[in-house]
Design an enzyme around this catalytic site. Sequence first.
Site, short mmCIF file in Angstrom:
data_model
loop_
_atom_site.label_atom_id
_atom_site.label_comp_id
_atom_site.label_asym_id
_atom_site.label_seq_id
_atom_site.Cartn_x
_atom_site.Cartn_y
_atom_site.Cartn_z
N HIS A 44 0.81 -1.21 0.00
CA HIS A 44 0.00 0.00 0.00
C HIS A 44 0.85 1.27 0.00
O HIS A 44 0.35 2.34 -0.31
CB HIS A 44 -0.98 0.00 1.18
CG HIS A 44 -0.36 0.29 2.51
ND1 HIS A 44 0.00 -0.70 3.40
CD2 HIS A 44 -0.04 1.45 3.12
CE1 HIS A 44 0.50 -0.16 4.48
NE2 HIS A 44 0.49 1.15 4.34
N ASP A 52 0.30 -7.63 1.60
CA ASP A 52 0.65 -6.22 1.71
C ASP A 52 2.17 -6.02 1.72
O ASP A 52 2.71 -5.26 2.52
CB ASP A 52 0.03 -5.57 2.95
CG ASP A 52 0.09 -4.05 2.89
OD1 ASP A 52 0.14 -3.51 1.78
OD2 ASP A 52 0.11 -3.41 3.96
N SER A 59 4.71 2.54 7.96
CA SER A 59 4.37 1.35 7.18
C SER A 59 5.54 0.91 6.32
O SER A 59 6.15 1.72 5.61
CB SER A 59 3.16 1.62 6.29
OG SER A 59 1.99 1.77 7.04
#
Length: 386
Positions: free
Chosen positions: A130, A160, A238
């Site tokens: 993402h 992911d 992230s």
Amino acid sequence: MTEPPHDLVDLEPVRKYNPPEPPRRERDPWTLVLGILGGVLLGTGVTFAILSAMGVIQEPVPTTVPPGPVLTTPPLSGPPPTLGDVSTAASVAARVIPSTVFIQTSGFLLGSSGSGVVYGTEGHIVTNHHVVSGARSLWVVFADGARFPATVVGTDPLTDLAVLKVERVDVAPIELGSSASLAIGQAAIAVGNPLGLEGGPTVTAGIVSALNRSLAIDRSSTLYGLVQTDAPIAPGSSGGALVDANARLIGITTAIAVSEVGAEGLGFAVPVDIMVGVVEDLIARGTVSHASMGIEGTTAWATGSAGAEFPVGVGVSRLLANSAFASAGGQRNDVIVQVADTRVNTLEDLIAVLRRLRAGHVIEVRILRSSNEEQVLDVELSRLGS
């Protein structure tokens, strides 16, 4: 398998659970922020959004009653790693920071940022799918301030994860650990670039709060087998590193929990054991051959005379076309209790195991059939989605 101190009398299908509302987005549109209300993460033995996607409305009652788990505390094999005199947060940070990078992206409308870690010695960077999804251009900023353009080697939305490539040879690869040996309560340190702040990575310390978490990130996607930590993780982290007290990578941070009052001190990471397999596939082929058994199912529950319920396996409710499980002799209403030497109590357990395997692998699958008959099937896994 030792039976619990009661008589099991019934096996019921799992109760359905409505998935949470889609998570809040971080300041940059490519970083996942999860809105998780109290109690959502504490529920066990429930079926997540995967069941809705499968179209399983009601699980037929299997004809067998597998034994429930023995509720005992496992023996301690020694204290888990902690941050002591030998391994301090400062020494861990000194080893991990050179392997942590800041990722800048630009897209059709605006740019965003995230984090990543150096994987190997050939300029590969691991981050989240993402973080880079939709990016038109990518730059990787190393801890020494050097900035390099990057290309996407491959991405895997199912876990992911993504792999980038930069043309830098003097890189400091992160040391890999293992998520299989993690213990709840052991030290965990997160290293990333939160909030898009420049000037080098941020280091926060905490513990491993839980293992094997399943988390719905939107109405159609769920991540499985996650490591949960209370090490503070902010938007922009992230794709960063979650490491143990020996500075070894144990996970790639992918999501945080936020409620109406703010951050809840819950962060989640894709475990390194899943990450390595995905990354190696992406580097070698650009895609991942995720494994499938060719079934639909739900968590099976055993109910005792005192009203206690135990998740005891995965009841097979449907065999898909060209099912690998059916080809190995599996049948509808079988209860899967072990896959590739790993005990399986819930549907989430089963999917987490499959994320570590690949299409074409031949594995042992232990099942219970009518009259508590236990069998072992040799299943050659098919490719998910094929």
